[in-house]
Every structure is written in structure tokens, then in C-alpha cells.
Design an enzyme around this catalytic site. Sequence first.
Site, PDB file in Angstrom:
ATOM      1  N   SER A 142      37.365 -23.516  43.053  1.00  9.57           N
ATOM      2  CA  SER A 142      37.325 -24.964  43.106  1.00  9.57           C
ATOM      3  C   SER A 142      38.614 -25.418  43.765  1.00  9.57           C
ATOM      4  O   SER A 142      39.689 -25.006  43.351  1.00  9.57           O
ATOM      5  CB  SER A 142      37.218 -25.535  41.683  1.00  9.57           C
ATOM      6  OG  SER A 142      37.614 -26.890  41.667  1.00  9.57           O
ATOM      7  N   ARG A 181     -15.077 -14.282  32.335  1.00  7.49           N
ATOM      8  CA  ARG A 181     -14.086 -14.976  33.180  1.00  7.49           C
ATOM      9  C   ARG A 181     -13.649 -16.226  32.446  1.00  7.49           C
ATOM     10  O   ARG A 181     -14.463 -17.084  32.127  1.00  7.49           O
ATOM     11  CB  ARG A 181     -14.636 -15.326  34.568  1.00  7.49           C
ATOM     12  CG  ARG A 181     -13.541 -15.913  35.471  1.00  7.49           C
ATOM     13  CD  ARG A 181     -13.896 -15.865  36.945  1.00  7.49           C
ATOM     14  NE  ARG A 181     -14.220 -14.512  37.391  1.00  7.49           N
ATOM     15  CZ  ARG A 181     -14.714 -14.220  38.591  1.00  7.49           C
ATOM     16  NH1 ARG A 181     -14.959 -15.196  39.461  1.00  7.49           N
ATOM     17  NH2 ARG A 181     -14.986 -12.965  38.910  1.00  7.49           N
TER      18      ARG A 181
END
Lengths: 322, 322, 322, 322
Positions: A142, A181
Site C-alpha cells: 500500500s 429425471r
Amino acid sequence: VLAGRTLLQQALPVTFGLKAAGWLTGVERAEARLGELAGALPAQLGGAAGTLASLRGPAAAGASGEGEPAGPAVLAAFADELGLAEPVLPWHTLRTPVAELGAALGVAAGALGKIVQDLVLLAQTEVAEIVPSGEGPGWGGSSTMPHKRNPVAAVLALAAARRTPGLVSTLLTSMVSEHERAAGAWHAEWETLRELLGLVGGAAAAAGDALDGLAVDGDRAASNLDATGGLLLAENVTTALVPALGRLAAHDLVTEACRRAVAEARPLRAVLLDEPAVTEHLSPSQVDDALDPARALGAAGVFVDRVLAARGGASGLTKGRG
Amino acid sequence: VLAGRTLLQQALPVTFGLKAAGWLTGVERAEARLGELAGALPAQLGGAAGTLASLRGPAAAGASGEGEPAGPAVLAAFADELGLAEPVLPWHTLRTPVAELGAALGVAAGALGKIVQDLVLLAQTEVAEIVPSGEGPGWGGSSTMPHKRNPVAAVLALAAARRTPGLVSTLLTSMVSEHERAAGAWHAEWETLRELLGLVGGAAAAAGDALDGLAVDGDRAASNLDATGGLLLAENVTTALVPALGRLAAHDLVTEACRRAVAEARPLRAVLLDEPAVTEHLSPSQVDDALDPARALGAAGVFVDRVLAARGGASGLTKGRG
Amino acid sequence: VLAGRTLLQQALPVTFGLKAAGWLTGVERAEARLGELAGALPAQLGGAAGTLASLRGPAAAGASGEGEPAGPAVLAAFADELGLAEPVLPWHTLRTPVAELGAALGVAAGALGKIVQDLVLLAQTEVAEIVPSGEGPGWGGSSTMPHKRNPVAAVLALAAARRTPGLVSTLLTSMVSEHERAAGAWHAEWETLRELLGLVGGAAAAAGDALDGLAVDGDRAASNLDATGGLLLAENVTTALVPALGRLAAHDLVTEACRRAVAEARPLRAVLLDEPAVTEHLSPSQVDDALDPARALGAAGVFVDRVLAARGGASGLTKGRG
Amino acid sequence: VLAGRTLLQQALPVTFGLKAAGWLTGVERAEARLGELAGALPAQLGGAAGTLASLRGPAAAGASGEGEPAGPAVLAAFADELGLAEPVLPWHTLRTPVAELGAALGVAAGALGKIVQDLVLLAQTEVAEIVPSGEGPGWGGSSTMPHKRNPVAAVLALAAARRTPGLVSTLLTSMVSEHERAAGAWHAEWETLRELLGLVGGAAAAAGDALDGLAVDGDRAASNLDATGGLLLAENVTTALVPALGRLAAHDLVTEACRRAVAEARPLRAVLLDEPAVTEHLSPSQVDDALDPARALGAAGVFVDRVLAARGGASGLTKGRG
């Protein structure tokens, strides 16, 4: 030698090696399990209801109608073509393979998350027992706060580890599917599994970045271990006094010394050496030995050796199987 | 022969045997995995920071101070006493064993939930393809509604399968723990794991109760399969006409017949036998054969045999490993 | 003045008051939401299918058969008897009330968890910015490690906060229920809701215990803020130099000073006062002011006042509604 | 009149209107809550530690140094610019607004999922009480299986409802964040919230598509209600016989009639009319009335009216607040 911590407060010392060895067991186990599942992932092909009824061979010469069911042969060829295992039967609504894979990804994310959680805590300004190299993508700097080494990769991996449990729960929920399904369960898996794969792959890469080029600051670790003025190892002094005083008297004596050390903000060593009941039985160097973190590591080295020896075995978690 | 269903609507027929064979693969896989993990569950003993530093042997004769670290030996004896595996190192904050066990319990609950989900759907008043015996604890009656056979055990198992995914996610979240003893993560595991064990054990027992004494109502299944007047198997008629008409013409012809069957609410068979373009190529018995669900089962029998043959193998999910 | 932390590393200073004010907003909001839901919790009574068809008044005098439907009147009396709200209709499979309550409990647990997470981190041996009183049930001592103040209540609350999200997900999953009485979803709610209530109530009590009798160690906070030798507030020096040097030159000058402070392990103040380009424009007291954490608190006090002023309003989260 | 179902088996009849009214309460409540939260969503701006310390006004004329903290004014303008509410304080690690939004999305998904779950079950081949129009995107056809009306939109909404609970749990977990900027928790929110918004928006659209153009097949519903040969309403016959026979004798008489109806596979009406103990007290038309589903709807109509009357009120769930 690094401060061992229980409930985030210093407890007995551990080595960084023991910490890292523990991390390794989790990662290796996760890797082994994922490899096992990936190597046996079955192909899925079943037709509308899992019978492959529409696949039939040609009718025999001279015969009318159709030939024999060709489903199993096609399924075998299909799996082979995809490099997947051949399932015993179509598994469109039998989602164990997907759920197991998701669960293993969840466990992997947890094992990775454990590593970076520790790194983030060790990198705290007030702890600072690890020193990011400042190079590589794992730790950010930073310009406005030049002291900061932001654990950017570790944070990514932690975020991934926080997202995976909910996604795994979705896959487990999806196992309860309807008939041949499912109406919704199967469809809930698609993006969920894709995200899990991406998150865990990303977490592994990020954890690697976070570890890459990291150094342990032994001096800082030692100084942190000194923060309690020796109270951490008070029990060792008790143990050293037991042969001479008996357990109860030794315990009371050391407890009182600890109390005074705290009340007077003095190192425990100084308080002990002022105490005739102690110095009658222990020399200054024996007190130093008792309070020396490096002599209080127990079996840390043994456990590290065992972890390294178990590498490459079927399981790094248990000794007999390593 | 039982109606196979996709998205809860009838699709191609399946046998009850295929359905049950699929259920079996999930349960056997779960059982194998749980057995594998239970057989290798490591003991945990580590002291305050995982070094077992307080465990030391007696000093050698004539020597002052203490003896060698005794942690590993105590740990081995402790594991042996408990009938658990000896871990490579203390794992207080390395929760892979607990997370893996929880995940396997979650997969087991899903496999059980799949079974009872199907049972509940098959037992619907309008479907009724299974017939509860009315004895045993799995199915409840009602004095005010004498037609009902409430799936009480199946509902218990479904409730358990709904509760497990969230609990598994808690265990996975708890893997991300701090240093040598976590502040909260570990404590979140206790009741969660206990509940998982109870729920999955209960679900297994309840699924057994739900299955126990159950009969398949073949007549009802046949009559359900007849509900669409043969539309279910229209594609088989197309296939039978392909040699004579080519794929496109056969498809158009049958699609039109289906449209008329629906519009006129007549069985497809009747519509087809009224159609010269069909009867020119297919005899009534050939049409019957094409529309016969029992001839449209594809490889269902093969798959059932494969599942049964794979029983007792290392994995029931894939063929090569069975 | 307490070290503010981003990603667990020191950033700009905050006050303990700002931290606590933030905690307060979360707890008050959760309390308001739970109160709102608890005050409108509807009774549930619907009979077998939600019509209350079996409830009928007596037949009118002289008339045969039965009287008018009495369901709504019974439902109203039932709700009144229980002290619950009267629902617009029976809601056996419309689980919004339970799901909303569960979600609000989850949010409450998170707000409580945030508090105790901060406490646990502040109580770390190396941070020690809070000082547990040692009395009351919130913090435990250790006879063998007399320096430790184990955050036992905070850990309980953290464990509860870790367990709630999975339980809330179970309640949300249970909203998808079948027809007029669900097969499993409803049954999954019972213990789950009971646990949520217990966990969140327990977490609130435990967070109270953890906060009770806690003192902030201002000296330690100040000394922690000094740990970076002033680097934390370097940007303030830049700002002070901007009028004289312009932004870019001021930034470069301070960045270089920071680099040297780190390299030479000296306080930033000393490096700055050695630098003529700085001392030409700033007096030592101006440098001290720039590096003084107590002058770098921004609007912390304003925000605390706003939170206190908003107490008791409909919502403590936004200003306009407070 | 539609078959009401408990545990997926027919129970007492309900109207489709009652079913739909119930769906409506869930959706309206979710909409109201989402609107309430969206209207009060606070902006977030806080700087590195939540104090907005870097925002200062210009120094007063003639004064050196800087001016007053400008954070609150900037925050107000920022919120105004974004059309968001002004928070009482920066809330970077106080995630109640995000968690509450996520929870409300989860509840909305559940309310939508309930609707489509019922639709999918009603559209089963064997139930078929709803008739998709076949137009619009909600229901798909199949050329090979012309009888099928695949509930494609309902399945999408169900999949979304299955995925949301795990995602909500991630947001709740993320509330426990560290200090002024969390290491991972905040980062876990980003994609999770985005997905939740997408899934719930999509589920709402899909549920709309599934409902659009749907017709109820009253004849089929009536015929389904007849499936049990009148057993469904046997209790009504008991009630009609109570004045003449007393409760116990009436119950025994009807239970025996039901048993015989099942054993002989005859309609209950026929069995009852063969029974002198029944016909002595009830005329055939009284038996018909007792067995008429349309006369067994209890307060269904009243409840529907109440739901419609409550629309637009603050809460559709409870009567007093509607």
C-alpha cells in the site's frame, strides 16, 4: 519456535514446522481423495428413462424387426471416448458421483482455508511472525500505508472457503431427486458444481501464492513468546520442583509467583529467583531451562517426521495407513 | 414394468427392478464409504497446543531433570485403548476426519432420500404403483380416511435428508479454524455431528421400514402406462416404419397419428390401424409389439444384473471397479 | 483510540466507541426485526387440507343437516387463546412465517457473532486492547497458564453463529413443500427452529457475558498504535506538506521517508525531522500533530452520536428513518 | 374443486382458488419485504477504517492546517447521488443490510418454489389437474413424446429455489467479519449476492411463465376425487349418522362400510345404500350430499375472500394487519 495458541491466546510453544506439517496433511488428504474420485468419475448416458431403449443393433440377416439392445456397448464406448469410467447403470437421478465430488471439494476448501486463516492471523501487525516477501502476487502493498502487507491471496482463498459449504449443501440437497429425471434438483447442480470447481482450484492457487516466498520471523516469534514474561511455561517450573516439594506445594509456590509477576509486572524468572523456596532447589540455569520455549516442544519434531514419512501413502491422516 | 418418468411426467417404461437397483448402488456406496472412514477414524490427543509437551518419561537413573518425550507412545496407547486409528499428528484444528465423516453422512442421507422420495411419489393416490402392506411401522393408516396409507417412515427419512445438507455445511465451515485451538469452529461441531449421526442412522432405519413389506402393483403400473393411449411408445412405431418409409416420412406419419389420437381422444393403436400408410407396412401384431411397454425396456435387465454382480466390490458405481 | 484494522492489519485509528456503536446497530436492528415478527406470528389451524371443513355450527332449529362453516370463527378464537395473530388463511404448507423468523434469527446470530469475533481478536495475547474483568462467567482463567483469559462466552456465541446459517438454509429449503401437507419439509422444521431459537438466545446471553465487565486498555491500544513507528499516519504528513510542495512532491517525499524508516527501523517522526525538505515547512509540533492518532479520527464521534440518537427509532441502520 | 393432498395422498377436497390464494400470500409478502429493504438500502462509504478521516473541509481563512471533518456531508451526498439511504454510520463490517436482503431473497425463492412445486405435481401424467396451454415459454413439448408437457419454467424456478438456501447461508456466515475490514467474509458476498438476485429474479419470471395460460381441468379433478370411490368423504357420512346413532355406532358402521368397499372394490355409496342401518336414517340423496366434494369445502371460499381483501395491506399474512 512459534507461539502456539488456543482460543487465539498464547498457550504452549509449537514450531512452525509442526504447523506446516498439519497443513500438509489436510492438503494431501484432499488431493488424494479428489484424485480417487476423478479417476473413477462415471460417464452418464441413459436416454429418457435410463434404459437406453432406443439403442438397438441391426436386425440379424433375414430377420424382421430389430436387433439386440446395444445400450451397454454404446455406453462403454461413450465412457471410453470421454476418458471416464463406465458406470454400472445410468445414474441420471442417482447423484452420488456428483455429491461425493462436491463434498471432496468442500473438504479441500476447508483444508486450504485452515492454512490461510493461520497466515492471516500470523501476519497481523501485532503478531507479525511471518514475513511476506513482498514479491509475487500473494501479498499486496500500500503506498499510503507502507507498513501494510495485505494478504490478498489468503483473503481470496478464505472467501472461497466461506462460499463452498453452502454450495456443497446445494449438491447434497440435489441428491433427493424424482424418479428417472428430476424436476429442478439436477438443474441446481450445474452452476453449483462449476463454481465449486472454480473456487477450489482458485483457492489452491491462491493458498500457494500466499505461501510462496513467505519467511518466518524467528526473532519476532521469540519476542512474542516473551510477551507473558515467562508465564506461558510456569507449569514447567512446577514440574521441576515436584521431586523436591511434592506436587501440591510446588503448584502453590509457582502459582503465587505467577500472581506476583502479574501484579508487579515483572518477568516470572526474576520473581522465581527472588524466592528462596525456589532457589533452594533450582539453580538459575535450571530455571532458565524450565522457562525455555525451545525445551518445551514435546513431540513436535517427531510428529513432523511422521507427516513427512507418510507422504505418498494411501492416507496421510493415520499412522498405520501411511 | 413401471412408468419411467422425466420431470414427473411419463416417459419410457422402466422396471421396478431397475429403479431398485439404482437405489441399491447409492446405499451400498454410502455404506462402503462410511465403513472406510469409520475404520480409519483417528484418535485425537494433543495437549494445549498439539505437542503433548507435558508427557515425558521418567528421568534416566542417576540423571537429573526429565526423560524423553512420551507423547507419541501415549498417543498410540490411547488410540489403541479407544479402538481408533493412531493419527500421524494431533489434529485438534485439522478437522478433515470430522468433515469427511460429515460429508459421507450427507451423501448417505441423499442416497436414502432418493429412495423414499420415489416411494412417496409412487404411493400417491393417483399413481399407486406400490402397495404398502399395512403392517409394520413404515406406513400409517387413518380411521377417518380409510383409503390413505400415509408414508410415515418415508416422511421421516425425507425430513432427515432435508436437514443433513445444512449440518454438513456447518462441519465444512468449521474446518477453517484458528491456530492450535479454534475459537468457535470446533465447538460448532459437537452437536452438529451428533445430529448428523442420529439423522442418518434414523433415515436408514426409516427407509428400511418404508421398503419393508412393500409390493409393486403391476396391474396398476400397466394401467398407468396405458394412460396416454400409447403415445409413450410412438417413437417405436416410427422406428418400425423406417425401413419401409425412411426416417423423415415415418416420423411425420407417426407425429400426425399422435396429433389425431390426442385430438380425438382415441388410443394411438386405433388411429394407426386406421391409417393405410401404416397398415401397408405393419401388421396389427407388429403395431402391438411396437407399442408394448414390455418390449421397450432396453438394457434394464442388463443393468440390474450388473448392479447385482458388483455387490460387495470396492465400489458399486463403476463397472471396472466392481 | 484503538487501532482500526483492515484485513487484520492496522489501518487508520478508530475509537472503541465507534466499534461498539457499530455493534449496537446490528443488535438493535435484529431485536427490532425479531420483535416485529414475534408480534405478528400467526396461529396455524386448518384441518386435513386447510379448509377446516369438519368445523360446522349446529343446524338451525327445525332444519335437518348441519349448520354453517365455523372454521373462521374457531380459528380466530384459537389464535386469540394462544396470543398469536389470526392468519388470513391456514398456512400449513405456506411457511413464510417460519422462514422469516428463522432468517431473522440468522441475522441476529450474525450481528452477535460480529461482536464476539472482534472481542476474541482484541483479547489476543499480542493485541490485548480489552481487559476482561476476570469476574463473571464470560472469561475463564487457567491455573496452569495464569496469563490466559479464555473468552469462553465469546467462543460459545461464535459457535452459535457458525451453526445458524446451515439451520436457516434448512428452513428456507423447507418452504418448497407439496400441496396441502408436505412429505418431509414440514417435519424438517421442528427441531431446526427449536435449535435456532436456543442458539440465538444463548448467543445473546453469551455475548452479554463476554461484554460484561470488560475494560478497554487505552495504554495498550496506544502502544499498539505505535507499533509501526508512525507509518500508519504517514498520509497525514503528506497532506500537511501539500500546500507547500504540491501533492506529488509531498507524496514522494513522505514515501521515501517511510521507506527509510522501515529500512533503518527508526520511527517515522525521527526520519522526518532529519529531513530538511520537511522541517522547512513543518515544525516538530506540526509533525507530531500529523502523526497523532487522536487527531486522525475523522467523523468517529459524529457517527457514534448518530447511532445513539437513532436508538429506539424504527431502524437504527439508516439516518432518515432513525 | 380439486383434490387436497396430505403427504401426497388425497385428503379432503380444496378449491384451486384456495391453493392459488395461498401462493399469493407468499409472493405478496416477499414482494413487500423486498420493497421495504430495497427502499432503505444504505450506501456504504467509510474509508480505510470507517471514520472517513481523510475527508476534511478546507482550512478556515487565515488559519493553518485543515478544516473540519467533512465525512458525514460527503457520505450524505454520496448516498443521495446513488439514490440510496444514508447510513447512520459506515457499515463495512456490519453486514446486516446485505444479510437481510439475502434472507428476503431466500424467502421469496421459497414462496415461488412452493408454487411451481405444486404445478409440477399437478401436471403429472397421472394427476393432470392443470392443463398447460402449450403456448408461451413455460411448458415445453416433445416431438418424440407428444403427450408430454414438460414444465420447463417450473423446473427452472425449482432449481433456483434449491440453490438459494445455500447462498443465503453464505451471506449469513459472512456477517461474522473481523474488525473494520474482513479477511474473506466480505469478499464471499459479492458473487453470492449477485447470484441470489439473478436466481430470484429468474425464478419470479419463470414462475410467471409457468402460471401463464394455465387452465385447471375441473373434470379431471373431479374424476381424481372419485378415485377412492368416495372413501375420502366417509367421515361426512359418519357425521350425518351421528344424530340418529350416536358417534361411536355411526363411526363403527361407516368404518365397516369402508372396509367392505375396499375389499369388494365397490364405491362406498353403493355399499352404504346396501346397508339397512344406513338407509334407515339417510335417503340416497342425503348420502350423495354427504359424499359430494363440493359440499365439503369448509371455509375455502371465506379464506380466498380474506386473501383478496388483504391485498395491498402492510402484510398479507395476518388478518389484523391486512
